[in-house]
Design an enzyme around this catalytic site. Structure first.
Site, PDB file in Angstrom:
ATOM      1  N   GLY A  11       0.818  -1.219   0.000  1.00  0.00           N
ATOM      2  CA  GLY A  11       0.000   0.000   0.000  1.00  0.00           C
ATOM      3  C   GLY A  11       0.846   1.261   0.000  1.00  0.00           C
ATOM      4  N   GLN A  15      -2.261   6.881   0.962  1.00  0.00           N
ATOM      5  CA  GLN A  15      -1.982   8.013   1.859  1.00  0.00           C
ATOM      6  C   GLN A  15      -0.892   7.661   2.881  1.00  0.00           C
ATOM      7  OE1 GLN A  15      -4.746  10.798   4.453  1.00  0.00           O
ATOM      8  NE2 GLN A  15      -4.579   8.813   5.471  1.00  0.00           N
ATOM      9  N   LEU A  67      -1.863  -8.069  -3.123  1.00  0.00           N
ATOM     10  CA  LEU A  67      -2.127  -8.877  -1.926  1.00  0.00           C
ATOM     11  C   LEU A  67      -2.960 -10.120  -2.235  1.00  0.00           C
ATOM     12  CD1 LEU A  67      -2.622  -5.929   0.543  1.00  0.00           C
ATOM     13  CD2 LEU A  67      -1.042  -7.834   0.921  1.00  0.00           C
ATOM     14  N   ALA A  90      -4.824  -2.265   1.207  1.00  0.00           N
ATOM     15  CA  ALA A  90      -6.195  -2.706   1.483  1.00  0.00           C
ATOM     16  C   ALA A  90      -7.168  -2.050   0.517  1.00  0.00           C
ATOM     17  CB  ALA A  90      -6.611  -2.319   2.906  1.00  0.00           C
ATOM     18  N   GLN A  91      -8.299  -2.722   0.300  1.00  0.00           N
ATOM     19  CA  GLN A  91      -9.470  -2.025  -0.250  1.00  0.00           C
ATOM     20  C   GLN A  91     -10.002  -1.305   0.979  1.00  0.00           C
ATOM     21  OE1 GLN A  91     -12.154  -0.198  -0.912  1.00  0.00           O
ATOM     22  NE2 GLN A  91     -13.426  -1.879  -0.175  1.00  0.00           N
ATOM     23  N   SER A  92      -9.737  -0.008   1.078  1.00  0.00           N
ATOM     24  CA  SER A  92      -9.867   0.679   2.365  1.00  0.00           C
ATOM     25  C   SER A  92     -11.158   1.485   2.521  1.00  0.00           C
ATOM     26  CB  SER A  92      -8.662   1.615   2.550  1.00  0.00           C
ATOM     27  OG  SER A  92      -8.671   2.599   1.534  1.00  0.00           O
ATOM     28  N   THR A 135      -8.070  -1.167  12.403  1.00  0.00           N
ATOM     29  CA  THR A 135      -8.919   0.022  12.267  1.00  0.00           C
ATOM     30  C   THR A 135      -9.964   0.154  13.372  1.00  0.00           C
ATOM     31  OG1 THR A 135     -10.700   0.926  10.882  1.00  0.00           O
ATOM     32  CG2 THR A 135     -10.257  -1.391  10.624  1.00  0.00           C
ATOM     33  N   GLU A 137     -12.849   0.857  12.807  1.00  0.00           N
ATOM     34  CA  GLU A 137     -14.090   0.282  12.280  1.00  0.00           C
ATOM     35  C   GLU A 137     -14.410  -1.059  12.944  1.00  0.00           C
ATOM     36  OE1 GLU A 137     -16.395   1.440   9.892  1.00  0.00           O
ATOM     37  OE2 GLU A 137     -15.367   3.355  10.098  1.00  0.00           O
ATOM     38  N   TYR A 159     -15.855  -4.444   5.047  1.00  0.00           N
ATOM     39  CA  TYR A 159     -14.488  -3.962   5.290  1.00  0.00           C
ATOM     40  C   TYR A 159     -14.070  -4.290   6.727  1.00  0.00           C
ATOM     41  CZ  TYR A 159     -10.868  -0.477   6.516  1.00  0.00           C
ATOM     42  OH  TYR A 159      -9.745   0.151   6.987  1.00  0.00           O
ATOM     43  N   LYS A 163     -11.213  -6.814   8.138  1.00  0.00           N
ATOM     44  CA  LYS A 163     -10.119  -6.314   8.981  1.00  0.00           C
ATOM     45  C   LYS A 163     -10.105  -7.031  10.339  1.00  0.00           C
ATOM     46  CE  LYS A 163      -7.895  -2.892   6.770  1.00  0.00           C
ATOM     47  NZ  LYS A 163      -6.427  -2.716   6.697  1.00  0.00           N
TER      48      LYS A 163
END
Ligand code: NDP
Ligand code: GDP
Length: 377
Positions: A11, A15, A67, A90-92, A135, A137, A159, A163
């Site tokens: 990744g 960001q 990945l 990741a598919q974030s 995360t 989340e 997601y 995770k």
């Protein structure tokens, strides 16, 4: 002379990956990153640190990989022999995970397992340290306020569920094979490099574009949602710190303060010189311009409606509130976030304003300006 430490970042084009690569290079690391093959260039966030690979003393290397591809991951790990692996790939995006749940599970859950298993297969489990981008989340339907390392999880999206698997497989490899593997349970963190469809960046970008007459209205979903927003630069510092301890452990990384999406809209508008008033309820809620100061928003008038609700952005299951308790990170690692949400928001708006002004100038001179992601996400 001591050998430079070697890090591998999945990744790296994202960001966090870009800020972490900068930080590790500053610390003298040799940094390797995995980038995906795409039909157009996707290395914008790291282009400024990439050196021509014909230059001597190269410290930053990019490898094609994914990945979802075990043999590729195994080969890269074997070639690079990293001291530290940071799994940030990741598919974030939470909303996208409802549309692509299987892919999200494959990358975010199985991808983590593939990396850990490749490390074990290569016999590197006692020498390679592993950081997992976990995360807030995971807390989803929150069981306790604020959330800390011991707060039970209740994930609310594909997601977050993916995770959660990643979180536990990291703990399992630590307990089973003595791997130095840890989870950073990071609350939302943003920056001018944040993906354009996450809510903060969507807001700062839209406010900048609207102020320059490039867009007319920002459409949002649930503006009541509360988040504990920090700055990505502060958070990648913590990712590195977590791998420099004697014993691997899991940490909540947060600011300990939360504001709503609506408040973030107001902060952003204020930074662009616009005071907003929210009126109406539910789907009828709008934000109207109450006053204008400075010269950033000359395209606007008092009374203009510049924010509306679009139910398209509501999620099948929402995470209404997240607020982290970073006491453990503060006590054990001495980590304290340095950038406030107000400072971060100002930096993001100023960055998007300077881009919007360039676009407005191009438009004024007859060039077409593609606003292709307007109001997505
Ligand atoms: P981004 O979405 O900006 O970056 C995600 C990175 O993962 C990109 O480099 C992307 O590549 C890459 N990627 C996506 N799919 C794959 C794949 N199949 N194989 C390899 N790489 C892939 O996320 P952030 O930098 O914001 O976040 C970093 C990590 O931290 C993520 O795992 C995220 O879920 C997690 N996290 C983030 C939080 C936040 O608030 N930012 C909060 C908590 C956790 P490409 O550039 O090609 O798309
Ligand atoms: P998340 O916390 O990882 O889901 O990060 P986001 O930035 O995608 O969303 C943060 C919060 O903003 C969530 O509660 C969303 O439901 C809410 N939100 C409201 N409107 C929007 C929108 O238009 N786009 C996004 N991405 N989120 C929105």
């Amino acid at each position: 002379m001591t050998q430079a430490k070697v890090a591998l970042i999945t990744g790296v084009t994202g960001q966090d990956g870009s800020y972490l690569a900068e930080l590790l290079l500053e610390k003298g690391y040799e940094v390797h990153g995995i980038k995906r093959r795409a039909s157009s260039l996707n290395t914008e966030r790291v282009d400024h640190i990439y050196q021509d690979n014909h230059e001597k003393n190269q410290k930053f290397f990019l490898h094609y990989g994914d990945l979802t591809d075990s043999s590729n991951l195994t080969r890269i790990l074997k070639d690079v022999q990293p001291d530290e692996v940071y799994n940030l790939g990741a598919q974030s995006h939470v909303a996208v995970s409802f549309e692509c749940p299987e892919y999200t599970a494959d990358v975010d859950a199985m991808g983590t397992l593939r990396l850990l298993e490749a490390i074990r297969f290569l016999g590197m489990e006692k020498t390679t340290k592993f950081y997992q981008a976990s995360t807030s989340e995971l807390y989803g339907e929150v069981q306790e306020i604020p959330q800390k390392e011991t707060t039970p999880f209740h994930p609310r999206s594909p997601y977050a569920v993916a995770k959660m698997y990643a979180y536990w497989i990291v703990v399992n490899y630590r307990e089973s094979y003595g791997m130095y593997a840890c989870n950073g349970i990071l609350f939302n963190h943003e920056s001018p490099r944040r993906g354009e469809t996450f809510v903060t960046r969507k807001i700062t970008r839209a406010i900048a574009n609207i102020s320059q007459g490039l867009e007319s209205c920002l459409y949002l979903g649930n503006m009541d949602a509360l988040r504990d927003w920090g700055h990505a630069k502060d958070y990648v510092r913590m990712q590195w710190m977590m791998l420099q301890q004697d014993v691997a452990d899991d940490f909540v990384i947060a600011t300990g303060k939360q504001i709503s999406v609506r408040e973030f809209v107001s902060l952003s508008a204020k930074e662009a010189g616009v005071e907003l008033e929210f009126t109406g309820e539910g789907l009828e809620e709008v934000a109207i311009i109450k006053s204008i100061t400075g010269d950033n928003a000359q395209a606007l008038n008092v009374g203009d409606v510049i924010v509306r609700v679009d139910p398209r952005y509501f999620r099948p299951a929402e995470v209404e509130t997240l607020l982290g308790d970073p006491s453990k990170a503060k006590e054990k690692l001495g980590w304290v976030p340095q950038i406030t949400v107000e400072e971060m928001c100002a930096e993001m708006v100023q960055n998007d304003l300077s881009k919007a002004k360039q676009h407005a100038l191009l438009k004024a001179h007859g060039h077409s300006v593609a606003m292709s992601i307007e109001n997505q996400g």
